[in-house]
Scaffold this motif. Structure first.
Motif, PDB file in Angstrom:
ATOM      1  N   ASN A  88       0.747  -1.015  -0.190  1.00  6.84           N
ATOM      2  CA  ASN A  88      -0.189   0.017   0.135  1.00  6.84           C
ATOM      3  C   ASN A  88       0.874   1.386   0.016  1.00  6.84           C
ATOM      4  O   ASN A  88       0.286   2.261  -0.122  1.00  6.84           O
ATOM      5  N   GLY A  89       2.244   1.127   0.144  1.00  7.17           N
ATOM      6  CA  GLY A  89       2.890   2.223   0.172  1.00  7.17           C
ATOM      7  C   GLY A  89       4.519   2.086   0.244  1.00  7.17           C
ATOM      8  O   GLY A  89       4.836   0.713   0.804  1.00  7.17           O
ATOM      9  N   PHE A  90       5.360   2.945   0.306  1.00  5.26           N
ATOM     10  CA  PHE A  90       6.792   2.842   0.559  1.00  5.26           C
ATOM     11  C   PHE A  90       7.190   3.719   1.660  1.00  5.26           C
ATOM     12  O   PHE A  90       6.553   4.972   1.988  1.00  5.26           O
ATOM     13  N   ARG A  91       7.899   2.966   2.690  1.00  8.52           N
ATOM     14  CA  ARG A  91       8.585   4.072   3.636  1.00  8.52           C
ATOM     15  C   ARG A  91       9.973   4.689   3.212  1.00  8.52           C
ATOM     16  O   ARG A  91      10.868   4.003   2.825  1.00  8.52           O
ATOM     17  N   ILE A  92       9.869   5.863   2.949  1.00 11.01           N
ATOM     18  CA  ILE A  92      10.904   6.587   2.508  1.00 11.01           C
ATOM     19  C   ILE A  92      11.377   7.896   3.422  1.00 11.01           C
ATOM     20  O   ILE A  92      10.559   8.682   3.854  1.00 11.01           O
ATOM     21  N   GLU A  93      12.828   7.755   3.917  1.00  5.97           N
ATOM     22  CA  GLU A  93      13.234   8.696   4.663  1.00  5.97           C
ATOM     23  C   GLU A  93      14.578   9.219   4.155  1.00  5.97           C
ATOM     24  O   GLU A  93      15.508   8.616   3.528  1.00  5.97           O
ATOM     25  N   ASN A  94      14.621  10.781   4.024  1.00  5.20           N
ATOM     26  CA  ASN A  94      15.772  11.253   3.614  1.00  5.20           C
ATOM     27  C   ASN A  94      16.156  10.783   1.985  1.00  5.20           C
ATOM     28  O   ASN A  94      17.359  10.562   1.731  1.00  5.20           O
ATOM     29  N   GLY A  95      15.162  10.661   1.140  1.00  7.99           N
ATOM     30  CA  GLY A  95      15.190  10.235  -0.389  1.00  7.99           C
ATOM     31  C   GLY A  95      15.490   8.615  -0.270  1.00  7.99           C
ATOM     32  O   GLY A  95      16.115   8.252  -1.440  1.00  7.99           O
ATOM     33  N   LYS A  96      15.628   8.082   0.772  1.00  5.72           N
ATOM     34  CA  LYS A  96      15.993   6.568   0.732  1.00  5.72           C
ATOM     35  C   LYS A  96      14.958   5.645   1.052  1.00  5.72           C
ATOM     36  O   LYS A  96      14.316   5.817   2.085  1.00  5.72           O
ATOM     37  N   VAL A  97      14.753   4.707   0.506  1.00  3.40           N
ATOM     38  CA  VAL A  97      13.586   3.548   0.700  1.00  3.40           C
ATOM     39  C   VAL A  97      14.282   2.741   1.881  1.00  3.40           C
ATOM     40  O   VAL A  97      15.362   2.411   2.155  1.00  3.40           O
ATOM     41  N   LYS A 103      17.766   1.587 -11.667  1.00  7.22           N
ATOM     42  CA  LYS A 103      17.630   2.520 -10.354  1.00  7.22           C
ATOM     43  C   LYS A 103      16.526   3.523 -10.760  1.00  7.22           C
ATOM     44  O   LYS A 103      16.353   3.766 -11.755  1.00  7.22           O
ATOM     45  N   THR A 104      16.129   4.181  -9.580  1.00  7.86           N
ATOM     46  CA  THR A 104      14.965   4.980  -9.603  1.00  7.86           C
ATOM     47  C   THR A 104      15.600   6.377  -9.037  1.00  7.86           C
ATOM     48  O   THR A 104      16.632   6.192  -8.205  1.00  7.86           O
ATOM     49  N   PRO A 105      14.577   7.331  -8.518  1.00  4.47           N
ATOM     50  CA  PRO A 105      15.113   8.567  -8.129  1.00  4.47           C
ATOM     51  C   PRO A 105      15.267   8.361  -6.549  1.00  4.47           C
ATOM     52  O   PRO A 105      15.993   9.120  -5.965  1.00  4.47           O
ATOM     53  N   VAL A 106      14.818   7.508  -6.127  1.00  2.00           N
ATOM     54  CA  VAL A 106      14.653   7.064  -4.729  1.00  2.00           C
ATOM     55  C   VAL A 106      15.643   6.032  -4.393  1.00  2.00           C
ATOM     56  O   VAL A 106      15.983   4.835  -5.031  1.00  2.00           O
ATOM     57  N   GLN A 107      16.717   6.454  -3.587  1.00  2.00           N
ATOM     58  CA  GLN A 107      17.948   5.543  -3.324  1.00  2.00           C
ATOM     59  C   GLN A 107      17.427   4.147  -2.757  1.00  2.00           C
ATOM     60  O   GLN A 107      16.503   3.968  -2.062  1.00  2.00           O
ATOM     61  N   ASN A 108      18.208   2.947  -3.316  1.00  2.00           N
ATOM     62  CA  ASN A 108      17.910   1.588  -3.093  1.00  2.00           C
ATOM     63  C   ASN A 108      16.537   1.153  -3.286  1.00  2.00           C
ATOM     64  O   ASN A 108      15.907   0.202  -2.840  1.00  2.00           O
TER      65      ASN A 108
END
Length: 417
Positions: A210-219, A353-358
């Protein structure tokens, strides 16, 4: 420990009336954290998990599937395998996949029923003829088996095809890849699932993301219907719904999702022992091991997520098949279904890779996903494990839609998309 399938295990279980076969893969509850979480339990996702564990030594892996294994696009295609693509980048990736297909049953200890019965691509006009010769030559320069057949040679190979003069779809020639063929789609998913499970991969079905946990541009994790699962890296492999997942992660994709439908007839005795494809009429046909005629159509002309397909495309496809093979006019269709494919503007996939790290992405296969399954998983596993693309998929990045280095493979598809 997962037992090996062999003639001895078959005999041993026959003596116990086949009541003691072990479960092919476990159904564990998700752990709180994994090194890698793969979103999507289709063939590509399972293959990615398998090669991550086998080739890169990563053991803490989960595959999260919102439905059941084999219930998505893996079980909703026409099972064609070939590698006769035009451009060097595509040819290298699909040819690597084909080489993996050739040893896949032995590698997985699971019979995926890969049948190298040959794939014919028909040419119906002078333009088709020039494009066919161009692709045959391009394939040969890339070391891929490919040959040109005259109309008479096509007739000798497929005697039931109608080549009478004045037909609606005259056949002027065809390309042939003899190493191409078909495989059993369910077995591919089951084989990879069993192999990944044996290497310690947790396969979690009926678990929607249902969603992704992303912190400081990193999943850092995925929000699922079974709670938060923390992850060091996340791979998205959700054919047909990649845009939905990307939106949840906060970026957009240059893909469109459209229905692609197929049909299966009543079973008949063996009558066609190869795959016949026609891009001009948007139809292709083969015969399954059960005797059914497996017929593929083009994509619908609208964006949608309904796994049905429109009646118009069904009618046009069957009309084209009946023109090429008049003796099939009295056949009855048993089933019709649609899969949802995500299509890029250049008809080539994204492994990147995507704009979100990892956070990594594998999508956009259009009508070519099934045939690429082993190679896709192999290359995507490398990208996730090394945090950089393999040379086989370096050209298939998201950045190509910014740089303009597109890989136009519209002509290599057997149907319009």
């Amino acid at each position: 420990m997962t037992p090996r399938y062999s003639v001895f295990s078959l005999l041993r279980n026959a003596l116990s009336y086949h009541e003691n076969w072990q479960q092919a893969w476990r159904s564990p509850e998700p752990k709180s954290r994994y090194d890698v979480v793969i979103v999507g339990g289709g063939g590509h996702g399972l293959a990615t998990a398998y090669y991550l564990a086998k080739l890169h030594g990563i053991k803490s892996i989960a595959v999260v599937e919102r439905g059941w294994l084999g219930g998505g696009n893996t079980g909703r295609n026409t099972t064609i395998v070939r590698s006769n693509y035009l451009w060097d980048q595509s040819a290298a990736l699909y040819e690597h996949a084909l080489k993996l297909w050739e040893g896949l049953s032995q590698d997985l200890n699971y019979n995926v029923m890969f049948s190298q019965r040959g794939v014919l691509n028909l040419a119906h006009n002078q333009h088709d003829l020039r494009e066919t010769l161009r692709r045959v030559n391009a394939n040969r320069l890339n070391g891929i088996d490919s040959e040109f057949l005259s109309a008479q040679q096509v007739k000798e190979m497929v005697p039931i095809i109608d080549l009478r003069e004045g037909g609606r779809y005259p056949v002027l020639g065809a390309s042939l890849q003899r190493r191409g063929g078909t495989a059993r789609h369910d077995a591919v998913a089951w084989g990879y699932a069993r192999g990944a499970d044996a290497l310690g991969v947790d396969i979690i079905q009926e678990c929607a993301v249902n969603g992704f946990r992303i912190e400081n541009g990193k999943v850092t994790g995925v929000e699922t219907s079974k709670g938060l699962i923390e992850a060091g890296k996340v791979g998205i492999v959700t054919a047909g719904h990649s845009s939905v997942m990307a939106n949840l992660a906060g970026f957009r994709l240059p893909v469109q999702s459209v229905p692609l439908q197929a049909l299966v007839s009543e079973p008949v005795k063996p009558i066609i022992d190869t795959v016949v494809m026609s891009g001009a009429v948007h139809a292709y046909i083969s015969q399954s091991d059960k005797g059914e005629l497996v017929i593929g159509a083009g994509v619908d002309g609208y964006i949608g997520y309904g796994q049905r397909g429109s009646l118009q495309v069904t009618e046009e496809t069957l009309a084209a098949i009946c023109e090429l093979f008049p003796l099939f006019r009295r056949m009855r269709m048993l089933r019709q279904w649609g899969g949802i494919v995500d299509v890029c503007p250049d008809a080539s996939p994204i492994l990147s890779k995507t704009p979100v790290q990892n956070l990594y992405l594998n999508c956009g296969w259009g009508t070519g996903g099934f045939k690429a399954t082993p190679g896709s998983g192999w290359a995507f596993a490398h990208t996730i494990a090394k945090d950089e693309p393999h040379e086989l998929n370096a050209a298939f990045s998201l950045d190509r839609f910014r740089s303009g280095f597109l890989i136009d493979e519209h002509g290599a598809a057997a149907v319009a998309h």
